[in-house]
Design an enzyme around this catalytic site. Sequence first.
Site, PDB file in Angstrom:
ATOM      1  N   GLU A 114       0.833  -1.213   0.000  1.00  0.00           N
ATOM      2  CA  GLU A 114       0.000   0.000   0.000  1.00  0.00           C
ATOM      3  C   GLU A 114       0.863   1.257   0.000  1.00  0.00           C
ATOM      4  OE1 GLU A 114      -3.312   0.595  -0.239  1.00  0.00           O
ATOM      5  OE2 GLU A 114      -3.430  -1.503  -0.789  1.00  0.00           O
ATOM      6  N   CYS A 159     -12.660   2.782 -14.368  1.00  0.00           N
ATOM      7  CA  CYS A 159     -13.068   4.173 -14.158  1.00  0.00           C
ATOM      8  C   CYS A 159     -11.807   5.038 -14.076  1.00  0.00           C
ATOM      9  CB  CYS A 159     -13.904   4.288 -12.884  1.00  0.00           C
ATOM     10  SG  CYS A 159     -14.819   5.831 -12.795  1.00  0.00           S
ATOM     11  N   CYS A 175     -16.964   2.970 -19.464  1.00  0.00           N
ATOM     12  CA  CYS A 175     -18.300   2.818 -18.869  1.00  0.00           C
ATOM     13  C   CYS A 175     -19.050   1.615 -19.437  1.00  0.00           C
ATOM     14  CB  CYS A 175     -19.103   4.086 -19.080  1.00  0.00           C
ATOM     15  SG  CYS A 175     -18.321   5.534 -18.336  1.00  0.00           S
ATOM     16  N   CYS A 221     -18.503  -1.289 -17.253  1.00  0.00           N
ATOM     17  CA  CYS A 221     -18.539  -1.026 -15.804  1.00  0.00           C
ATOM     18  C   CYS A 221     -19.725  -1.725 -15.133  1.00  0.00           C
ATOM     19  CB  CYS A 221     -18.616   0.477 -15.568  1.00  0.00           C
ATOM     20  SG  CYS A 221     -18.741   0.883 -13.815  1.00  0.00           S
ATOM     21  N   CYS A 232     -25.003   4.744 -12.420  1.00  0.00           N
ATOM     22  CA  CYS A 232     -23.970   5.802 -12.340  1.00  0.00           C
ATOM     23  C   CYS A 232     -24.547   7.141 -12.813  1.00  0.00           C
ATOM     24  CB  CYS A 232     -22.755   5.428 -13.180  1.00  0.00           C
ATOM     25  SG  CYS A 232     -21.501   6.732 -13.177  1.00  0.00           S
TER      26      CYS A 232
END
Length: 342
Positions: free
Chosen positions: A39, A194, A201, A204, A210
């Site tokens: 991370e 995204c 899209c 997605c 959305c």
Amino acid sequence: MTFSNAKFSDAVLAWFDHAGRKHLPWQQAVTPYRVWVSEIMLQQTQVSTVLPYFQRFMASFPTLADLARAPIDEVLHHWTGLGYYARGRNLHKAAQLSCERYAGALPDTLDALMALPGIGRSTAGAILALGFGQRAVILDGNVKRVLARHQALAGDPAKAAVSKAFWALANALTPTQRCADYTQAMMDLGATLCTRSKPACSRCPVQTSCMAYAQGEPTRYPEKQRKQAVPTREAILMIHRQHDQVWMQQRPSTGIWGGLWSFPEWPADAELPEQAEPLPAFMHVFSHFRLHIRPVLFSSRAVLGVSDANGRWVTLSDLPALGFPAPIYSLLQRLGARQEVC
Ligand code: SF4
């Protein structure tokens, strides 16, 4: 348009099952420590760049105790080229604090994680979700983008009130079951579908609910921060060279290239010794300014105008395992090649 929190997380999880990333090295033999290191490395840095760094880091420091015991120079050496070196310094410091406070393990609460250097709220959430299997909430740049678009959230996410709304939404959407998969899925969705400038899209999983997609202009969200003009600074790097060796100094632990090894820096308007030979100048871009670097070669064993504190001679043909900023490492390699030609 219908939307419920459960529908959202179900759709994201179903997408993750067939399209999410499951073979990244930090997703194997999962431990809180491995998740934490990944991370931190992934902040501001792409997965493809991080992969070899992560593998080398784990080979050298397989456990948190190994990292805590290692000299900082060795840790920063593993960070050479990855940038944002404060991350490496904080990682090392946090490993030492964890050894002192928690018997060599990372703590498993949000507050205790956030009390360690370099761990913010989202990183702590990711460690808890992915490393400890707890229900925890993340809100990194990728997730923020997905949520901003999905809910057409206006406002600059850097502002406190807007950030609060983002966190509340992220919390409401995070499921109690399969939180680790959902966390990874949201990161993947932001990184692979995204995306900043070309959201895919049509593929997605949450397209039907959305709002930004429905409005026909997904890239309007999140609101862009106004860009400040980036100033340019100048610096002279004085390279004292004697045969195959150059004089280097460790920079102070705070500030740019903190704790890394570089050449003594002279003010841009300093008067140079007559024998000094200018080398090609180059520009290095930091997040808040650009540095125009003028390296100057001075063939002498006498080190001019600098104290010899925190300094040492470094052999070009056998560079030691120290932390070097990427442009300085390239310069060292060029000097080494030039030495061979001479
Ligand atoms: S539909 Fe498009 S804009 Fe909306 S979340 Fe999916 S990829 Fe992003």
